[in-house]
Design a protein around this motif. Structure first.
Motif, short mmCIF file in Angstrom:
data_model
loop_
_atom_site.label_atom_id
_atom_site.label_comp_id
_atom_site.label_asym_id
_atom_site.label_seq_id
_atom_site.Cartn_x
_atom_site.Cartn_y
_atom_site.Cartn_z
N LYS A 38 -51.81 -7.12 -12.90
CA LYS A 38 -52.62 -6.76 -14.19
C LYS A 38 -53.62 -5.65 -13.72
O LYS A 38 -54.01 -5.55 -12.55
CB LYS A 38 -53.38 -7.88 -14.51
N THR A 83 -57.78 -8.06 -21.49
CA THR A 83 -58.38 -9.04 -20.42
C THR A 83 -57.79 -8.65 -19.12
O THR A 83 -56.91 -7.76 -19.02
CB THR A 83 -57.85 -10.59 -20.64
N GLN A 127 -44.57 -15.65 -25.89
CA GLN A 127 -44.79 -16.25 -24.68
C GLN A 127 -44.57 -17.68 -24.65
O GLN A 127 -44.58 -18.24 -23.47
CB GLN A 127 -46.56 -16.09 -24.66
O1 G3I Z 1 -58.99 -14.85 -8.01
C1 G3I Z 1 -60.17 -15.25 -8.67
C2 G3I Z 1 -61.06 -15.93 -7.46
O2 G3I Z 1 -61.59 -15.23 -6.31
C3 G3I Z 1 -62.22 -16.81 -7.90
O3 G3I Z 1 -62.75 -17.42 -6.87
C4 G3I Z 1 -61.81 -17.64 -8.99
C5 G3I Z 1 -63.12 -18.23 -9.78
O4 G3I Z 1 -62.88 -18.56 -11.16
O5 G3I Z 1 -61.13 -16.82 -9.93
C6 G3I Z 1 -60.00 -16.37 -9.52
O6 G3I Z 1 -59.65 -15.48 -10.70
C7 G3I Z 1 -58.79 -16.48 -11.77
C8 G3I Z 1 -57.35 -15.77 -11.74
O7 G3I Z 1 -56.74 -16.36 -12.99
C9 G3I Z 1 -56.49 -16.19 -10.63
O8 G3I Z 1 -56.49 -17.76 -10.36
C10 G3I Z 1 -59.71 -15.92 -12.95
O9 G3I Z 1 -60.90 -16.56 -12.97
C11 G3I Z 1 -58.93 -16.49 -14.02
O10 G3I Z 1 -59.21 -16.30 -15.40
C12 G3I Z 1 -57.49 -16.16 -14.04
O11 G3I Z 1 -56.73 -16.70 -15.28
C13 G3I Z 1 -55.60 -16.04 -15.60
C14 G3I Z 1 -55.60 -15.71 -17.05
O12 G3I Z 1 -54.21 -15.17 -17.32
C15 G3I Z 1 -56.58 -14.43 -17.36
O13 G3I Z 1 -56.91 -14.51 -18.50
C16 G3I Z 1 -54.32 -17.08 -15.43
O14 G3I Z 1 -54.34 -17.27 -13.86
C17 G3I Z 1 -53.10 -16.52 -15.79
O15 G3I Z 1 -52.22 -17.73 -15.94
C18 G3I Z 1 -53.23 -16.22 -17.21
O16 G3I Z 1 -52.22 -15.69 -17.52
C19 G3I Z 1 -52.12 -15.06 -19.18
C20 G3I Z 1 -51.15 -14.10 -19.21
O17 G3I Z 1 -51.52 -13.26 -18.21
C21 G3I Z 1 -51.19 -13.53 -20.72
N1 G3I Z 1 -50.74 -14.57 -21.65
C22 G3I Z 1 -51.72 -15.73 -21.47
C23 G3I Z 1 -51.52 -16.29 -20.06
C24 G3I Z 1 -52.55 -17.71 -19.91
O18 G3I Z 1 -53.73 -17.46 -20.27
#
Ligand code: G3I
Length: 370
Positions: free
Chosen positions: A89, A128, A254
């Motif tokens: 991303k 995002t 999705q």
């Molecule tokens: O890597 C940081 C870490 O350093 C930090 O300590 C922690 C604290 O919250 O956050 C970590 O990052 C997180 C990241 O995932 C990795 O785990 C983010 O906060 C979190 O917001 C992020 O969420 C991702 C999300 O997209 C963001 O909108 C999910 O893993 C991921 O599965 C999700 O995937 C999306 C697809 O890309 C698009 N469709 C929807 C799908 C589900 O939301």
């Protein structure tokens, strides 16, 4: 004399056949531990990808740490396609204007290549997980349309070129369509790229991705695609783009689904509608949460949830198999119930086919026994 030789040979042959068949029967009855749905143990050497080899690749979304140890072994056995869950991303792969962070994504791609798996690229343009630097100037003000185009072009060209020949398909644009029930509110107007450029950036980003890798299959990816209002907004946008000659070849549905939503008919309609545009259809982020609304604070996977989820997965894969001529991939969003993006606020969603110990759930056997 001749007749006697024949009789002896026939007798020996018959006894051999009887012995062989008996041995097989004995082996299968003693050695074959029955699983939930009467599959014998020899089937346990097979993974999802093997059961579905005549249908479509089966993928999973992963982080770089997921591909190590026992989870890595599970992935190798079960899946033949990978999607990096986060590390491709924009915010992660391009954290600063002049800095790309290739290592985490390269690690996933190398694992996939070493194990003969495909890689889906996710995602080049999203509202995002895009670094603030990309849509703002040094003073924090919104950039102009011209600068936005230049930054998007540079980002897309660099990322797609880096993975050229290694990533076979890209989610070029993710989730630009509005969830509003209003049929006239088409786009997600809060998306930074939309705020700056309107919808003008959409054909351009596909063109830039195509120029960087003409062989890559370019997708539009979104959720709630079985909701008739949103589905039609997406359909109309894609129809218009295709009529303009924009290089877009696939639709990513999705499939973040619930135990009671969508239903079989809605899934079928959605596949048929998008396939009618000549697009390849992929289910790109499949999971089935067992959580209800926010008031559902259950933390356990109850027998009722297990039963409903098994039935839902069976129904979904039955539809996928029936529609295999339109479908070119099904990808799960995360590996097992050990960790899903849906597990938030202390709640557990149990949305996948493997439990927290990486063992196949009833839903798994429902999907592979057909
Ligand atoms: O890597 C940081 C870490 O350093 C930090 O300590 C922690 C604290 O919250 O956050 C970590 O990052 C997180 C990241 O995932 C990795 O785990 C983010 O906060 C979190 O917001 C992020 O969420 C991702 C999300 O997209 C963001 O909108 C999910 O893993 C991921 O599965 C999700 O995937 C999306 C697809 O890309 C698009 N469709 C929807 C799908 C589900 O939301």
């Amino acid at each position: 004399m001749k007749k006697r030789v024949f009789t002896t040979r026939t007798l020996i042959l018959s006894v051999s056949v009887i012995c062989f068949v008996t041995a097989i029967l004995l082996l299968s009855s003693f050695g074959g531990t029955e699983n939930e749905n009467n599959s014998v143990q020899q089937d346990q050497a097979k993974g999802l990808k093997d059961y579905y080899k005549d249908f479509f690749p089966i993928g999973v979304a992963v982080s770089p740490t997921n591909i190590e140890g026992e989870q890595g072994e599970l992935i190798k056995k079960q899946f033949n396609s990978l999607t990096p869950e986060n590390v491709m991303k924009p915010a992660l792969i391009h954290p600063e204007e002049n800095k790309y962070n290739w290592e985490p994504a390269d690690k996933i791609v190398a694992f996939a290549q070493a194990n003969g798996m495909k890689v889906r690229g996710h995602t080049l343009c999203w509202h995002t997980q895009t670094g603030a630097w990309m849509t703002k100037d040094a003073q924090g003000n919104q950039i102009s349309k011209e600068i936005a185009f230049a930054r998007l072009k540079e980002h897309i060209t660099t990322v797609v070129s880096h993975f050229k020949g290694k990533v076979y398909a890209w989610d070029v644009l993710n989730e630009i369509i509005s969830d509003s029930a209003s049929t006239t509110k088409i786009y997600r107007e809060t998306a930074p790229w939309y705020k700056i450029c309107g919808d003008e950036f959409i054909p351009k980003i596909y063109q830039w991705a195509h120029e960087a890798d003409p062989n890559a299959i370019l997708f539009y990816n979104d959720y709630n695609t079985e909701n008739p209002v949103k589905r039609e907004k997406i359909y109309n946008m894609l129809k218009k783009l295709l009529a303009q000659g924009v290089p877009i070849q696939g639709i990513g549905l999705q499939a973040h689904w619930r135990l009671d939503d969508p239903n079989e008919q809605q899934i079928k309609e959605s596949i048929d509608r998008f396939a009618s545009l000549g697009l390849k259809v992929q289910f790109t982020e499949l999971d089935v949460t067992t959580l209800g609304n926010r008031s559902d604070t259950t933390k356990t996977y109850t027998p009722e949830k297990e039963m409903k989820q098994t039935e839902f997965y069976k129904m979904a894969f039955k539809v996928f198999r029936e529609k295999k001529s339109a479908i070119t991939g099904v990808t799960f969003w995360n590996i097992s119930d050990r960790g899903s993006w849906l597990d938030r606020g202390g709640r557990k969603a149990y949305p996948l086919l493997f439990d927290a110990n990486l063992q196949p759930k009833k839903a798994y056997w429902g999907v592979v026994n057909f």
